[in-house]
Design an enzyme around this catalytic site. Structure first.
Site, PDB file in Angstrom:
ATOM      1  N   ASP A 150       0.828  -1.214   0.000  1.00  0.00           N
ATOM      2  CA  ASP A 150       0.000   0.000   0.000  1.00  0.00           C
ATOM      3  C   ASP A 150       0.864   1.267   0.000  1.00  0.00           C
ATOM      4  O   ASP A 150       2.096   1.197   0.010  1.00  0.00           O
ATOM      5  CB  ASP A 150      -0.943  -0.068   1.223  1.00  0.00           C
ATOM      6  CG  ASP A 150      -2.291   0.576   0.969  1.00  0.00           C
ATOM      7  OD1 ASP A 150      -2.405   1.406   0.043  1.00  0.00           O
ATOM      8  OD2 ASP A 150      -3.229   0.263   1.714  1.00  0.00           O
ATOM      9  N   ASP A 205     -10.048   3.754  -3.573  1.00  0.00           N
ATOM     10  CA  ASP A 205     -10.769   2.596  -3.010  1.00  0.00           C
ATOM     11  C   ASP A 205     -12.210   2.512  -3.494  1.00  0.00           C
ATOM     12  O   ASP A 205     -12.928   3.511  -3.581  1.00  0.00           O
ATOM     13  CB  ASP A 205     -10.772   2.679  -1.484  1.00  0.00           C
ATOM     14  CG  ASP A 205      -9.428   2.324  -0.901  1.00  0.00           C
ATOM     15  OD1 ASP A 205      -8.460   2.135  -1.660  1.00  0.00           O
ATOM     16  OD2 ASP A 205      -9.342   2.230   0.341  1.00  0.00           O
TER      17      ASP A 205
HETATM   18  C1  GLA Z   1      -5.962   1.418   1.491  1.00  0.00           C
HETATM   19  C2  GLA Z   1      -6.146   0.398   0.378  1.00  0.00           C
HETATM   20  C3  GLA Z   1      -7.304  -0.511   0.726  1.00  0.00           C
HETATM   21  C4  GLA Z   1      -7.039  -1.206   2.052  1.00  0.00           C
HETATM   22  C5  GLA Z   1      -6.797  -0.175   3.143  1.00  0.00           C
HETATM   23  C6  GLA Z   1      -6.330  -0.819   4.434  1.00  0.00           C
HETATM   24  O1  GLA Z   1      -7.039   2.282   1.577  1.00  0.00           O
HETATM   25  O2  GLA Z   1      -6.365   1.038  -0.843  1.00  0.00           O
HETATM   26  O3  GLA Z   1      -7.519  -1.466  -0.290  1.00  0.00           O
HETATM   27  O4  GLA Z   1      -5.935  -2.048   1.914  1.00  0.00           O
HETATM   28  O5  GLA Z   1      -5.795   0.758   2.743  1.00  0.00           O
HETATM   29  O6  GLA Z   1      -6.064   0.121   5.437  1.00  0.00           O
END
Ligand code: GLA
Length: 425
Positions: A150, A205
């Site tokens: 991430d 997301d």
């Molecule tokens: C980010 C990622 C998500 C998830 C969250 C976890 O937002 O894009 O897919 O992994 O972190 O905290």
């Protein structure tokens, strides 16, 4: 000093002499398939959930359908030990990650884990910054097969450098580990990451909705925007030239079974397959409806996603709320999807010759004026829940010379597989 030695030694000792690190080849030759804890469970994860999910993946035939990666997302972490090695949260994972990986492997599945290129993960657990080789070494030691990496808390970090560093570390650690890059498309990773990772998130997301969802902070100010299916679709559709075997655009994990209507779930799933997206389930597999199960296990639709040509489909035409998508498949076949992005049921007529075109990316032509295809309706052929949807006329006797007339319900799809009729068969 001790900390430095550990990280540097891990790299120096494990990397074969003279070998220059490069990403693990041979992985994700078709888009990866599996399950991830985040979309449904967020921080409510533990060993029991993971073990039960492993059991269900096998017992319900999901592994057979292709879903083999079982991936734990954010919040699994404990502290780093005195030498800087990461540990798992002992309350959530009392048996430890190695035992969990062994259990997952004993089921014939593969084990995925999550980290972040910055100081902290998005949920504020230890990130890998400065510990890349140590973390890669530990993942390999545990038996990890997949890393989602991430991009939170990365101020002043160069994305290409950061992902290359982890890619090199994984290579050096000696175990083939798929690298799923999660940088949300900020620095256009599709332009630079095909040698570094096996997939890259192309957007922010997802949420379980066709529309975006705006979040607000405690003062009522807009904080972050969670993206709906339509928004993600429109961004990812533009990137088809960058996808291919071993390096995929990732429009985020699936939200099937997480609250949308059955039609929306079916459309979302179909479109991700048309786009050759990684198919990472995000629902509670231990408690799902028959509709959800039927969608995620539609093997003919999955086969579109997993087609070995590995070409992301294209949105060929848009007329109002109706979109027509094509995806070239092996052996001269095509996947064809009619998507209604609006909410009203809409009648469509497809005169096949009007859809003669050459796809410049694949060099393939539909040649509807010359080639006869059989057309298989991949959802209506299914059982009862789908039988009453969009009525399809035309294609009688699998004859494409008959125009296709259909009603596509709001937020729904029709998906066909078009196979050329080969003389003599
Ligand atoms: C980010 C990622 C998500 C998830 C969250 C976890 O937002 O894009 O897919 O992994 O972190 O905290």
């Amino acid at each position: 000093m001790k900390k430095f030695l550990t990280a540097a030694l891990a790299a120096a000792l494990i990397l074969p002499q003279g070998a220059s690190a490069q990403k693990w080849e041979g992985l994700a030759q078709t888009p990866q398939m599996g399950w991830n804890s985040w979309n449904k469970f967020a921080s409510n994860i533990n060993e029991q959930l993971v073990r039960e999910t492993a059991d269900v993946l096998v017992e319900k035939g999901l592994a057979d359908a292709g879903y083999i990666y079982l991936n734990i997302d954010d919040t699994w972490h404990g502290e780093r030990d005195e030498r800087g090695f990461i540990t798992a949260n002992g309350d959530k994972f009392p048996s430890g990650m190695k035992a969990l990986a062994d259990y997952i492997h004993s089921k014939g599945l593969k084990f995925g884990i999550y980290s972040d290129a910055g100081e902290q993960t998005c949920a504020c657990f230890p990130g890998s910054l400065g510990h890349e080789y140590q973390d890669a070494y530990m993942y390999a030691h545990w038996g990890v097969d997949y890393l989602k990496y991430d991009w939170c808390y990365t101020t002043n970090i160069n994305p290409k450098g950061a992902y290359k560093l982890m890619s090199d570390a994984l290579r050096a650690a000696g175990r083939p580990i798929l690298l799923s890059m999660c940088e949300w498309g900020n620095s256009k990773p599709w332009t630079w990451a095909s040698e570094i990772g096996h997939s890259w998130r192309s957007t922010g997301d997802i949420c379980a909705s066709f529309e975006d969802h705006q979040h607000y902070d405690e003062n009522g100010n807009p904080s972050w925007l969670q993206l709906g299916v339509l928004h993600i679709l429109d961004q990812n559709a533009e990137l088809r030239e960058y996808a291919g075997p071993g390096h995929w655009n990732d429009p985020d994990m699936l939200e099937v079974g997480n609250g949308m209507t059955v039609a929306e779930d079916r459309a979302h799933f179909s479109l991700w397959c048309m786009m050759a997206a990684p198919l990472i389930l995000g629902n509670d597999l231990t408690n799902m409806t028959q509709d959800t199960y039927d969608i995620i296990t539609n093997r003919a639709v999955i086969a579109i996603d997993q087609d070995p040509l590995g070409i992301q489909g294209l949105r060929f035409r848009r007329e109002g709320d109706i979109e027509y998508w094509f995806k070239p498949l092996v052996d001269g076949s095509w996947a064809f999807c009619v998507f209604n992005r609006g909410t009203e049921d809409t009648a469509v007529t497809v005169d096949w010759e009007d859809f003669c075109f050459t796809d410049s990316l694949s060099g393939r032509s539909t040649d509807f004026d010359k080639v006869k295809y059989t057309a298989t309706d991949l959802w209506n052929a299914a059982r009862k829940p789908f039988a009453t949807r969009g009525k399809v006329k035309g294609l009688r006797g699998n004859d494409h010379s008959v125009a296709l007339s259909a009603t596509v319900p709001g937020h729904d799809v029709l998906v066909f597989r078009l196979d050329p009729v080969v003389a003599g068969k």
